[in-house]
Design a protein around this motif. Structure first.
Motif, short mmCIF file in Angstrom:
data_model
loop_
_atom_site.label_atom_id
_atom_site.label_comp_id
_atom_site.label_asym_id
_atom_site.label_seq_id
_atom_site.Cartn_x
_atom_site.Cartn_y
_atom_site.Cartn_z
N GLY A 9 3.95 10.49 -5.41
CA GLY A 9 4.48 9.48 -4.49
C GLY A 9 5.44 8.50 -5.12
O GLY A 9 6.13 7.77 -4.41
N ARG A 83 7.90 -0.83 -8.20
CA ARG A 83 7.50 0.12 -7.16
C ARG A 83 6.60 1.20 -7.76
O ARG A 83 5.61 1.60 -7.15
CB ARG A 83 8.73 0.77 -6.53
N VAL A 87 2.70 2.21 -6.73
CA VAL A 87 2.27 3.55 -6.34
C VAL A 87 1.14 4.04 -7.23
O VAL A 87 0.11 4.55 -6.74
CB VAL A 87 3.47 4.52 -6.38
N SER A 90 -2.19 2.11 -6.65
CA SER A 90 -2.86 2.58 -5.44
C SER A 90 -3.51 3.94 -5.69
O SER A 90 -4.67 4.18 -5.29
CB SER A 90 -1.86 2.67 -4.29
N HIS A 95 -6.34 4.50 -3.26
CA HIS A 95 -5.71 3.96 -2.04
C HIS A 95 -6.63 3.06 -1.22
O HIS A 95 -6.81 3.26 -0.01
CB HIS A 95 -5.19 5.12 -1.18
N GLU A 98 -5.52 1.29 2.16
CA GLU A 98 -5.42 2.11 3.36
C GLU A 98 -6.77 2.26 4.07
O GLU A 98 -6.83 2.76 5.19
CB GLU A 98 -4.88 3.50 2.99
N SER A 153 0.65 -5.74 -8.10
CA SER A 153 0.00 -4.69 -7.31
C SER A 153 -1.24 -4.12 -7.99
O SER A 153 -2.22 -3.77 -7.31
CB SER A 153 0.99 -3.56 -7.02
N GLU A 183 8.72 -7.36 -5.01
CA GLU A 183 8.05 -6.13 -4.57
C GLU A 183 6.65 -5.96 -5.16
O GLU A 183 6.18 -4.85 -5.40
CB GLU A 183 8.92 -4.90 -4.86
N PHE A 186 4.64 -4.03 -2.60
CA PHE A 186 5.21 -2.73 -2.20
C PHE A 186 4.09 -1.75 -1.87
O PHE A 186 3.13 -1.58 -2.62
CB PHE A 186 6.07 -2.18 -3.34
N GLY A 187 4.19 -1.12 -0.69
CA GLY A 187 3.25 -0.08 -0.31
C GLY A 187 1.95 -0.56 0.31
O GLY A 187 1.13 0.27 0.72
N GLY A 224 7.99 0.04 1.46
CA GLY A 224 7.14 1.11 0.97
C GLY A 224 6.10 1.54 1.99
O GLY A 224 5.23 2.35 1.71
N THR A 225 6.18 0.96 3.16
CA THR A 225 5.29 1.28 4.27
C THR A 225 5.97 0.81 5.55
O THR A 225 7.03 0.20 5.51
CB THR A 225 3.92 0.57 4.08
#
Length: 499
Positions: A9, A83, A87, A90, A95, A98, A153, A183, A186-187, A224-225
């Motif tokens: 990803g 970024r 990724v 996550s 993840h 989510e 992140s 960022e 991001f995501g 990113g989403t």
């Protein structure tokens, strides 16, 4: 997990090797054997300078945004370091964002109080949530220090994972303009995004109000989403009005709030020194609310949190209970009570708009008894110089006496900062004095106070350090005010010391 699985990803330009990996770090000092080190260019430093240290500490792979990947271990070259960090963080934590509902709150003022209110409503609804913000982090029943309003992140995903493993289903997150521009989020799939307001701040970083607003708007476009499912917007603010059109165009459901004339608004509003009461008008209900929080600014914070909780499916009962149960927010109009005959309040106000709101609230507090408003404030060093005279004028126009002092001077000369701010104080015509030593300034204000006055110690709020040069010195306005009141002969035996 293999290195290539971790990279799934990410925008990888080239890579070599596929070892098993056991962790992810972007700080070479934290690297352990088996980790992947993410070397990325930052605002003031470049992680690529520390690749050799990371490898020496046991990194088995390096992700870099440099054109020169290392040759000693597995590597991946990426276009965007942050970024890529988002990724792989996550991926490493499977993840978690989510699997929970994340509510993001952005704006110049009100983020922390709105986040605390939202957390309280979710708790009243029987939901466990994490809170990530300026004052502190709440995760899995623990209260953790907050190095940043919005962490990198890697830390965010770790906190989401901990929340999820402890049975959490929600997260409430303050999202700063710096984090959005850099960022750091991001995501992250924000389910609900809240906009509180936008006033002049951080122009040392963003340069213009247009750039500042553009950074805030990222929360509502997604990066990113996709965009958030629901956008909750203060349409009493002109930037919220612009976001209304933008969010509708992006495909989000929009809930507006304002004092009047919006999806969520207030009716039969009563604000007193004891608290705030009003009827919350929603698309479905009229909800009588009573909050210990005071002032018009907190009406907006309550409206924002209520609308966000509504978007998350919370009931009218949970909204009313959650609002009622939040008695205080650390460093937000927080009283210091040593049985003195005047009021002492510590608050985080550190912009001209926030100082106007704070002194206006204080004026309402004392006007019936003829008391005075005494304000202690300073301006941060190595930050936007242009806001300093604006802060000075706002403090002066709202006060009867001002003590101008230092507030995290960092690497600037405190007197040079004061000279920038005093122009605005003088423009207001208020009586004032200058005392660069913050403890002495607080003492001056408290010694000046008479019965029925209110002393505002503004700028630091919940903060527990004063940053001078490159050093953080222990300094808590609440604790200092308590100590000085005790020295002045007041009874502070019942005051809870701040940890």
């Amino acid at each position: 997990m293999t290195f290539l699985d971790l990279l799934n990803g990410a925008e990888v330009l080239a890579s070599s090797g596929n070892p098993q990996v056991t962790g992810v770090e972007y700080d070479s000092r934290q690297v352990k054997p088996g980790d992947v080190f993410v070397a990325m260019k930052g605002e003031t430093s470049d992680g690529n300078r520390f690749i050799e240290q990371a490898i020496a500490a046991g990194a088995v792979a390096v992700i870099t945004d440099s054109d020169e990947p290392p040759g000693k271990v597995a590597w991946a070259r990426v276009a965007h370091g942050r970024r890529a960090l988002a990724v792989v963080s996550s991926s490493f934590y499977e993840h978690p964002a989510e699997k929970i509902a994340v509510t993001g709150i952005t704006g110049t003022n009100g983020k922390s109080t709105t986040a605390f209110l939202m957390e309280s409503i979710l708790r009243a609804a029987g939901r466990q949530s994490a809170l990530i913000g300026t004052i502190e982090y709440h995760v899995a029943g623990k209260v953790l220090p907050a190095p940043h309003t919005t962490p990198e992140s890697l830390e965010s995903q770790r906190l989401f994972r901990d929340d999820l493993e402890a049975g959490g289903s929600e997260a409430v997150m303050e999202v700063s303009s710096h984090a959005l521009a850099q960022e750091r989020t991001f995501g992250i799939p924000f389910d609900v995004a809240v906009f509180t307001n936008l006033t002049r701040d951080h122009l040392d970083y963003h340069r213009t109000m247009d750039e500042y607003f553009a950074a805030k708007r990222i929360l509502f476009s997604g990066r990113g989403t996709g965009p958030p499912r629901v956008a909750v917007l203060n349409v009493d603010d002109e930037y919220g009005f612009h976001l209304n059109k933008f969010s509708q165009g992006a495909g989000s459901d929009v809930i507006t709030y304002a004092i009047a004339g919006a999806d969520f608004h207030a009716n039969k509003l009563e604000v007193s020194a004891r608290g705030t009461c009003f009827h919350l008008i929603t698309p479905d209900d009229v909800i009588p609310l009573a909050s210990p929080l005071i002032g018009r600014v907190n009406v907006y914070n309550i409206l924002a949190a209520s609308a966000a909780a509504y978007a998350r499916g919370c009931s009218a009962e949970a909204i009313a209970d959650g609002i009622k149960l939040l008695a205080r927010v650390p460093g937000r109009f927080e009283r210091v009570d040593c049985a003195q005959p005047f009021t002492v309040v510590v608050d985080y106000a550190h912009t001209d708009d926030a100082l106007r709101n704070l002194t206006s609230l204080a004026r309402e507090f004392v006007k019936h008894d003829g008391g005075r408003v005494i304000t202690v404030f300073g301006c941060g060093g190595d930050r936007d110089r242009s806001k300093r005279p604006l802060m000075g004028e706002a403090a002066g126009r709202g006060s009867d006496f001002v003590v101008l002092t230092s507030d995290n001077p960092r690497k600037e000369n405190p007197l040079a900062i004061i000279n920038d701010a005093v122009v605005g104080v003088q423009r207001s015509g208020v009586k004032y004095t200058i005392e660069s030593d913050r403890r002495a300034a607080i003492r001056t204000a408290l010694a000046e106070a008479r019965p029925k006055d209110i002393v505002l110690v503004a700028g630091k709020g919940h903060e527990k350090v004063q940053i001078v040069g490159g050093t953080s010195i222990a300094f808590d306005d609440r604790q200092v005010a308590t100590e000085i009141l005790q020295e002045l002969g007041y009874d502070c035996a019942g005051v809870v010391k701040n940890a």
